[in-house]
Design a protein around this motif. Structure first.
Motif, mmCIF file in Angstrom:
data_model
loop_
_atom_site.group_PDB
_atom_site.id
_atom_site.type_symbol
_atom_site.label_atom_id
_atom_site.label_comp_id
_atom_site.label_asym_id
_atom_site.label_seq_id
_atom_site.Cartn_x
_atom_site.Cartn_y
_atom_site.Cartn_z
ATOM 1 N N LEU A 40 0.842 -1.207 0.000
ATOM 2 C CA LEU A 40 0.000 0.000 0.000
ATOM 3 C C LEU A 40 0.874 1.253 0.000
ATOM 4 O O LEU A 40 0.600 2.213 -0.731
ATOM 5 C CB LEU A 40 -0.913 0.023 1.227
ATOM 6 N N TRP A 41 1.918 1.248 0.814
ATOM 7 C CA TRP A 41 2.811 2.395 0.895
ATOM 8 C C TRP A 41 3.528 2.628 -0.433
ATOM 9 O O TRP A 41 3.622 3.754 -0.913
ATOM 10 C CB TRP A 41 3.809 2.199 2.041
ATOM 11 N N GLU A 42 4.032 1.556 -1.048
ATOM 12 C CA GLU A 42 4.700 1.683 -2.349
ATOM 13 C C GLU A 42 3.775 2.321 -3.371
ATOM 14 O O GLU A 42 4.162 3.242 -4.099
ATOM 15 C CB GLU A 42 5.163 0.318 -2.864
ATOM 16 N N LYS A 43 2.548 1.846 -3.417
ATOM 17 C CA LYS A 43 1.603 2.386 -4.400
ATOM 18 C C LYS A 43 1.285 3.845 -4.113
ATOM 19 O O LYS A 43 1.104 4.638 -5.042
ATOM 20 C CB LYS A 43 0.340 1.521 -4.444
ATOM 21 N N LEU A 44 1.242 4.215 -2.855
ATOM 22 C CA LEU A 44 1.021 5.622 -2.511
ATOM 23 C C LEU A 44 2.201 6.463 -2.982
ATOM 24 O O LEU A 44 2.028 7.568 -3.496
ATOM 25 C CB LEU A 44 0.789 5.781 -1.009
ATOM 26 N N THR A 143 -12.819 13.064 -8.716
ATOM 27 C CA THR A 143 -11.366 13.194 -8.562
ATOM 28 C C THR A 143 -10.960 13.121 -7.103
ATOM 29 O O THR A 143 -9.804 12.845 -6.792
ATOM 30 C CB THR A 143 -10.850 14.520 -9.157
ATOM 31 N N GLN A 144 -11.918 13.389 -6.207
ATOM 32 C CA GLN A 144 -11.689 13.272 -4.771
ATOM 33 C C GLN A 144 -13.039 13.125 -4.091
ATOM 34 O O GLN A 144 -14.069 13.393 -4.691
ATOM 35 C CB GLN A 144 -10.927 14.478 -4.227
ATOM 36 N N THR A 145 -12.992 12.659 -2.859
ATOM 37 C CA THR A 145 -14.215 12.457 -2.083
ATOM 38 C C THR A 145 -13.966 12.937 -0.652
ATOM 39 O O THR A 145 -12.811 13.158 -0.265
ATOM 40 C CB THR A 145 -14.584 10.957 -2.031
ATOM 41 N N PRO A 146 -15.016 13.046 0.141
ATOM 42 C CA PRO A 146 -14.791 13.389 1.549
ATOM 43 C C PRO A 146 -13.836 12.403 2.238
ATOM 44 O O PRO A 146 -13.017 12.805 3.055
ATOM 45 C CB PRO A 146 -16.193 13.353 2.150
ATOM 46 N N LEU A 147 -13.909 11.116 1.879
ATOM 47 C CA LEU A 147 -13.005 10.140 2.489
ATOM 48 C C LEU A 147 -11.562 10.372 2.048
ATOM 49 O O LEU A 147 -10.645 10.298 2.875
ATOM 50 C CB LEU A 147 -13.435 8.708 2.171
ATOM 51 N N SER A 148 -11.332 10.667 0.774
ATOM 52 C CA SER A 148 -9.944 10.921 0.340
ATOM 53 C C SER A 148 -9.415 12.184 1.007
ATOM 54 O O SER A 148 -8.225 12.264 1.330
ATOM 55 C CB SER A 148 -9.829 11.005 -1.184
ATOM 56 N N GLN A 149 -10.277 13.154 1.242
ATOM 57 C CA GLN A 149 -9.870 14.362 1.965
ATOM 58 C C GLN A 149 -9.511 14.028 3.412
ATOM 59 O O GLN A 149 -8.510 14.517 3.940
ATOM 60 C CB GLN A 149 -10.992 15.406 1.915
ATOM 61 N N GLU A 150 -10.300 13.167 4.021
ATOM 62 C CA GLU A 150 -10.050 12.770 5.410
ATOM 63 C C GLU A 150 -8.745 11.976 5.537
ATOM 64 O O GLU A 150 -7.939 12.225 6.445
ATOM 65 C CB GLU A 150 -11.235 11.944 5.916
ATOM 66 N N ILE A 151 -8.533 11.026 4.620
ATOM 67 C CA ILE A 151 -7.303 10.229 4.657
ATOM 68 C C ILE A 151 -6.101 11.127 4.384
ATOM 69 O O ILE A 151 -5.064 11.023 5.055
ATOM 70 C CB ILE A 151 -7.375 9.044 3.669
ATOM 71 N N SER A 152 -6.224 12.024 3.410
ATOM 72 C CA SER A 152 -5.149 12.966 3.101
ATOM 73 C C SER A 152 -4.769 13.774 4.336
ATOM 74 O O SER A 152 -3.581 13.897 4.673
ATOM 75 C CB SER A 152 -5.583 13.903 1.970
ATOM 76 N N LYS A 153 -5.750 14.291 4.999
ATOM 77 C CA LYS A 153 -5.502 15.102 6.197
ATOM 78 C C LYS A 153 -4.814 14.267 7.285
ATOM 79 O O LYS A 153 -3.865 14.721 7.928
ATOM 80 C CB LYS A 153 -6.828 15.665 6.713
ATOM 81 N N ALA A 154 -5.279 13.026 7.474
ATOM 82 C CA ALA A 154 -4.685 12.156 8.494
ATOM 83 C C ALA A 154 -3.243 11.802 8.143
ATOM 84 O O ALA A 154 -2.378 11.744 9.024
ATOM 85 C CB ALA A 154 -5.530 10.892 8.654
ATOM 86 N N LEU A 155 -2.963 11.571 6.859
ATOM 87 C CA LEU A 155 -1.588 11.260 6.442
ATOM 88 C C LEU A 155 -0.681 12.470 6.626
ATOM 89 O O LEU A 155 0.445 12.338 7.120
ATOM 90 C CB LEU A 155 -1.570 10.795 4.981
ATOM 91 N N LYS A 156 -1.163 13.631 6.242
ATOM 92 C CA LYS A 156 -0.359 14.854 6.405
ATOM 93 C C LYS A 156 -0.058 15.101 7.881
ATOM 94 O O LYS A 156 1.059 15.506 8.231
ATOM 95 C CB LYS A 156 -1.084 16.045 5.794
ATOM 96 N N PHE A 162 2.973 14.926 -0.553
ATOM 97 C CA PHE A 162 2.457 14.485 -1.845
ATOM 98 C C PHE A 162 1.324 13.481 -1.636
ATOM 99 O O PHE A 162 1.260 12.440 -2.280
ATOM 100 C CB PHE A 162 3.564 13.930 -2.756
ATOM 101 N N VAL A 163 0.441 13.813 -0.715
ATOM 102 C CA VAL A 163 -0.714 12.966 -0.398
ATOM 103 C C VAL A 163 -1.977 13.830 -0.333
ATOM 104 O O VAL A 163 -2.795 13.667 0.557
ATOM 105 C CB VAL A 163 -0.508 12.174 0.915
ATOM 106 N N GLY A 164 -2.121 14.729 -1.309
ATOM 107 C CA GLY A 164 -3.330 15.531 -1.371
ATOM 108 C C GLY A 164 -4.530 14.652 -1.672
ATOM 109 O O GLY A 164 -4.388 13.480 -2.046
ATOM 110 N N PRO A 165 -5.748 15.169 -1.535
ATOM 111 C CA PRO A 165 -6.948 14.348 -1.699
ATOM 112 C C PRO A 165 -7.130 13.751 -3.092
ATOM 113 O O PRO A 165 -7.703 12.670 -3.230
ATOM 114 C CB PRO A 165 -8.094 15.290 -1.339
ATOM 115 N N VAL A 166 -6.608 14.410 -4.141
ATOM 116 C CA VAL A 166 -6.713 13.843 -5.491
ATOM 117 C C VAL A 166 -5.750 12.672 -5.636
ATOM 118 O O VAL A 166 -6.117 11.609 -6.162
ATOM 119 C CB VAL A 166 -6.471 14.929 -6.564
#
Length: 193
Positions: A40-44, A143-156, A162-166
């Motif tokens: 998962l990390w590699e793909k990210l 291109t993004q969803t509330p979940l991708s925004q939430e995961i992006s925020k948690a990763l940041k 380089f983990v923006g919501p898109v």
């Protein structure tokens, strides 16, 4: 709406019809639920390198990326020095973006810090997604969803770059966290496991 193409008796998402490498990737990998933390990390990381480029560019360079980044083993990458950054900047086989290279090194540190704190990367991500692939039944691909925004925020918050919501949403698609195969694609829904 996502359209599909039919080749060799398989109906595929439209993006997978433009190149045989994309068709193979679509059929064998894209959207399959990935549960291995390191994978998962590699793909990210690869999705981060894709920012501003086509996925086909990254796919064609993937093996060179794996060689350059020592198999995307975070424990090896955290040991990269300024000399390694310069080495990577000279490697024509990969995307030579200093910011993306330095982000990958920093993201290895963030990944290992999560591990050291007892936070498994796969459990973290899949837990945020509810533990099961989210199947898109609309055929409309955002291109993004509330979940991708939430995961992006948690990763940041954990130090990732380089983990923006898109980027995160594209990664969610690639790793099967969300199933965005077109409704008539042979890989859509339960057909993707």
């Amino acid at each position: 709406m996502t359209t599909t193409s039919t080749t060799a008796d398989k109906t595929r998402c439209a993006w997978a019809r433009t190149d045989p490498l994309l068709a193979d990737y679509h059929d064998a990998e894209w959207g399959l639920p990935e549960k291995d933390s390191r994978a998962l990390w590699e793909k990210l990381m690869l999705d981060g390198f894709q920012a501003g480029l086509s996925w086909l560019t990254i796919l064609r360079k993937r093996e060179a990326f794996r060689r350059a980044f020592e198999g995307f083993v975070p424990e090896k990458i955290v040991k990269f020095t300024a000399d390694d950054v310069e080495r990577l900047m000279q490697d024509a086989g990969i995307v030579r973006s200093r910011a993306k290279i330095e982000a990958a090194i920093g993201n290895a540190r963030a990944y290992l810090a999560m591990q050291a704190a007892g936070e498994d990367f796969s459990a973290f991500v899949w837990g945020m997604a509810g533990g099961m692939p989210i199947v898109n039944t609309t055929g409309v691909v955002p291109t993004q969803t509330p979940l991708s925004q939430e995961i992006s925020k948690a990763l940041k918050k954990r130090g990732f770059k380089f983990v923006g919501p898109v980027i995160v949403y594209a990664w969610m698609q690639a790793t099967g966290i969300v199933d965005d195969h077109a409704p008539d694609c042979h890989r859509h829904g339960s057909k993707n496991t």
